[in-house]
Design a protein around this motif. Structure first.
Motif, PDB file in Angstrom:
ATOM      1  N   ILE A  74     -15.713  93.855 -92.002  1.00 41.37           N
ATOM      2  CA  ILE A  74     -15.882  92.320 -91.936  1.00 41.37           C
ATOM      3  C   ILE A  74     -16.577  92.306 -92.888  1.00 41.37           C
ATOM      4  CG2 ILE A  74     -17.276  90.562 -90.035  1.00 41.37           C
ATOM      5  CD1 ILE A  74     -14.491  91.931 -89.138  1.00 41.37           C
ATOM      6  N   ALA A  75     -16.007  90.731 -93.949  1.00 44.78           N
ATOM      7  CA  ALA A  75     -16.064  90.321 -94.464  1.00 44.78           C
ATOM      8  C   ALA A  75     -16.953  88.979 -93.965  1.00 44.78           C
ATOM      9  CB  ALA A  75     -15.824  90.703 -95.972  1.00 44.78           C
ATOM     10  N   THR A  76     -17.467  89.000 -96.062  1.00 46.72           N
ATOM     11  CA  THR A  76     -18.648  87.281 -95.161  1.00 46.72           C
ATOM     12  C   THR A  76     -17.556  86.281 -95.286  1.00 46.72           C
ATOM     13  OG1 THR A  76     -20.343  87.881 -96.755  1.00 46.72           O
ATOM     14  CG2 THR A  76     -20.115  85.934 -96.231  1.00 46.72           C
ATOM     15  N   PRO A  77     -17.858  85.244 -93.881  1.00 46.73           N
ATOM     16  CA  PRO A  77     -16.674  84.797 -93.861  1.00 46.73           C
ATOM     17  C   PRO A  77     -16.471  83.410 -94.495  1.00 46.73           C
ATOM     18  CG  PRO A  77     -18.521  84.510 -92.098  1.00 46.73           C
ATOM     19  CD  PRO A  77     -18.878  85.552 -93.043  1.00 46.73           C
ATOM     20  N   ALA A  78     -15.184  82.267 -94.816  1.00 44.21           N
ATOM     21  CA  ALA A  78     -15.379  81.295 -95.546  1.00 44.21           C
ATOM     22  C   ALA A  78     -15.834  80.234 -94.530  1.00 44.21           C
ATOM     23  CB  ALA A  78     -13.826  81.451 -95.932  1.00 44.21           C
ATOM     24  N   HIS A  79     -16.418  79.306 -95.572  1.00 45.41           N
ATOM     25  CA  HIS A  79     -16.799  77.557 -94.704  1.00 45.41           C
ATOM     26  C   HIS A  79     -16.237  76.668 -95.346  1.00 45.41           C
ATOM     27  CE1 HIS A  79     -19.882  80.166 -92.534  1.00 45.41           C
ATOM     28  NE2 HIS A  79     -20.289  80.281 -93.654  1.00 45.41           N
ATOM     29  N   GLN A  80     -15.402  75.594 -93.788  1.00 45.34           N
ATOM     30  CA  GLN A  80     -14.922  74.478 -94.722  1.00 45.34           C
ATOM     31  C   GLN A  80     -14.318  73.397 -93.888  1.00 45.34           C
ATOM     32  OE1 GLN A  80     -10.103  76.116 -95.619  1.00 45.34           O
ATOM     33  NE2 GLN A  80     -10.447  77.403 -96.656  1.00 45.34           N
ATOM     34  N   TRP A  81     -14.691  72.321 -94.723  1.00 48.32           N
ATOM     35  CA  TRP A  81     -14.865  71.537 -93.790  1.00 48.32           C
ATOM     36  C   TRP A  81     -13.447  70.462 -93.560  1.00 48.32           C
ATOM     37  CZ3 TRP A  81     -19.586  69.848 -91.761  1.00 48.32           C
ATOM     38  CH2 TRP A  81     -20.456  69.979 -92.058  1.00 48.32           C
TER      39      TRP A  81
ATOM     40  N   ARG B 190     -17.857  71.447 -90.142  1.00 53.09           N
ATOM     41  CA  ARG B 190     -17.499  72.665 -91.041  1.00 53.09           C
ATOM     42  C   ARG B 190     -16.795  73.755 -90.007  1.00 53.09           C
ATOM     43  NH1 ARG B 190     -21.262  76.900 -92.049  1.00 53.09           N
ATOM     44  NH2 ARG B 190     -21.367  76.557 -95.023  1.00 53.09           N
ATOM     45  N   GLU B 191     -15.884  74.400 -90.501  1.00 55.00           N
ATOM     46  CA  GLU B 191     -15.260  75.806 -89.732  1.00 55.00           C
ATOM     47  C   GLU B 191     -15.165  76.815 -90.167  1.00 55.00           C
ATOM     48  OE1 GLU B 191     -13.314  75.269 -87.019  1.00 55.00           O
ATOM     49  OE2 GLU B 191     -13.587  73.105 -86.470  1.00 55.00           O
ATOM     50  N   THR B 192     -15.577  77.985 -89.290  1.00 53.13           N
ATOM     51  CA  THR B 192     -15.470  78.983 -90.314  1.00 53.13           C
ATOM     52  C   THR B 192     -14.143  80.092 -89.941  1.00 53.13           C
ATOM     53  OG1 THR B 192     -18.321  79.322 -89.357  1.00 53.13           O
ATOM     54  CG2 THR B 192     -16.992  81.406 -89.644  1.00 53.13           C
ATOM     55  N   TYR B 193     -14.134  80.697 -91.059  1.00 51.10           N
ATOM     56  CA  TYR B 193     -12.839  81.175 -91.270  1.00 51.10           C
ATOM     57  C   TYR B 193     -13.312  83.233 -91.542  1.00 51.10           C
ATOM     58  CZ  TYR B 193     -10.424  77.114 -91.521  1.00 51.10           C
ATOM     59  OH  TYR B 193     -10.235  75.640 -91.226  1.00 51.10           O
ATOM     60  N   CYS B 194     -13.065  83.474 -90.207  1.00 47.95           N
ATOM     61  CA  CYS B 194     -13.301  85.264 -90.277  1.00 47.95           C
ATOM     62  C   CYS B 194     -12.335  86.011 -91.767  1.00 47.95           C
ATOM     63  CB  CYS B 194     -12.385  85.761 -89.569  1.00 47.95           C
ATOM     64  SG  CYS B 194     -14.224  85.611 -87.837  1.00 47.95           S
ATOM     65  N   ARG B 195     -12.934  87.157 -92.404  1.00 42.99           N
ATOM     66  CA  ARG B 195     -11.881  87.603 -94.045  1.00 42.99           C
ATOM     67  C   ARG B 195     -12.730  89.005 -93.606  1.00 42.99           C
ATOM     68  NH1 ARG B 195     -13.262  85.330 -99.332  1.00 42.99           N
ATOM     69  NH2 ARG B 195     -15.580  86.419 -99.159  1.00 42.99           N
ATOM     70  N   VAL B 196     -11.522  89.584 -93.868  1.00 41.79           N
ATOM     71  CA  VAL B 196     -11.583  91.472 -93.778  1.00 41.79           C
ATOM     72  C   VAL B 196     -11.564  91.816 -95.274  1.00 41.79           C
ATOM     73  CG1 VAL B 196     -11.170  91.661 -91.422  1.00 41.79           C
ATOM     74  CG2 VAL B 196      -9.298  91.204 -92.795  1.00 41.79           C
ATOM     75  N   ARG B 197     -12.138  93.486 -95.254  1.00 42.93           N
ATOM     76  CA  ARG B 197     -11.954  93.543 -96.426  1.00 42.93           C
ATOM     77  C   ARG B 197     -11.207  95.155 -96.523  1.00 42.93           C
ATOM     78  NH1 ARG B 197     -14.828  93.641-101.174  1.00 42.93           N
ATOM     79  NH2 ARG B 197     -16.595  92.170 -99.881  1.00 42.93           N
TER      80      ARG B 197
END
Length: 267
Positions: free
Chosen positions: A164-171, A176-183
């Motif tokens: 699990i990587a640091t999530p991305a945040h977008q409006w 403000r939505e959080t988008y999961c990211r993986v490495r």
């Protein structure tokens, strides 16, 4: 040599080309049925009229004015099926590059599908077939473009342990939505298809994800069995069957009506 009026049903039928004989049998006017008609009142006249009508229909079809009646030509409906299938395939393939936005490609390609549908001539069942074709086409492009990634990953995806990587945040729409990211194992970081888990507090932890080896689609958290889209796949499969059957049914109904008119004119 026997005259035209003296020849039997068997002799008249035998003089027809084999292809014509098979066509008559397919529409229920084979030799046994012709013998049954000949045995009735004024039977031979009716048989000769049926064979004459059939010969005229095969060798020199008369032009039919636009509207109901007459035989149903195959090419306009075959063209409709071809255009619809090509449009669906292009829509689904475009999802490899633009994801769920492929639905807009499908809607745009729906314009020539509708145009070709209404270029078909009116015949028995034609109006219903047009609307059915348009409806199942919409099902295929809308549902298909949304779940194409799930079907693709179920077929070609590979389960892999990811971090699990640091999530991305977008409006989005003021939120403000959080988008999961993986490495992945190769060190690359990707957003996941759906946020199935709370990943904000799990940075650095490992989990299972389904990876596209070709890199067309983002990873999906969880195993293949958790991807979903199975029921939607059956819906699209049923829609594809209907897409094929709709024009085929119109052509078959039109041709049966045509030969039915030949029988009626002989009565």
């Amino acid at each position: 040599m026997a005259s035209e009026d003296e020849r039997s049903v068997d002799e008249l039928f035998a003089e027809l080309p084999e292809k014509w004989q098979r066509s008559l049998e397919e529409v229920g006017l084979g030799l046994p049925e012709l013998r049954r008609i000949a045995a009735g009142p004024d039977g031979m006249r009716r048989v000769r009229t049926i064979l004459a009508e059939f010969s005229d229909a095969v060798t020199a079809p008369r032009p039919v004015r636009a509207g109901y009646g007459g035989g149903t030509p195959v090419w306009p409906w075959a063209r409709l099926l071809l255009v619809a299938v090509v449009a669906v395939v292009v829509c689904l393939l475009s999802s490899l590059f633009i994801g769920k936005a492929a639905a807009f490609v499908g809607l745009l390609l729906g314009l020539p599908v509708i145009w070709v549908a209404f270029k078909t001539r009116d015949s028995r069942g034609a109006p219903a077939a047009r609307y059915v074709t348009a409806a199942v086409y919409l099902v295929l492009v809308l549902v298909g473009s949304y779940f194409a990634n799930a079907w693709y990953l179920q077929l070609r995806g590979v389960e892999q342990t990811v971090t699990i990587a640091t999530p991305a945040h977008q409006w989005t729409h003021g939120t403000r939505e959080t988008y999961c990211r993986v490495r992945l194992r190769d060190g690359s970081v990707h957003e996941v298809i759906d946020n199935k888990e709370n990943c904000a507090d799990r940075v650095g932890q490992t989990t299972t994800a389904v990876i596209d080896p070709a890199g067309h689609y983002n990873p999906s958290l969880g195993t293949k069995s958790a991807i979903g889209g199975v029921s939607e796949g059956y819906v699209c499969l049923a829609a594809a069957v209907v897409l094929v059957l709709a024009p085929v049914t119109v052509v078959v109904m039109g041709r049966r009506k045509r030969y039915g008119q030949a029988i009626g004119s002989a009565a």
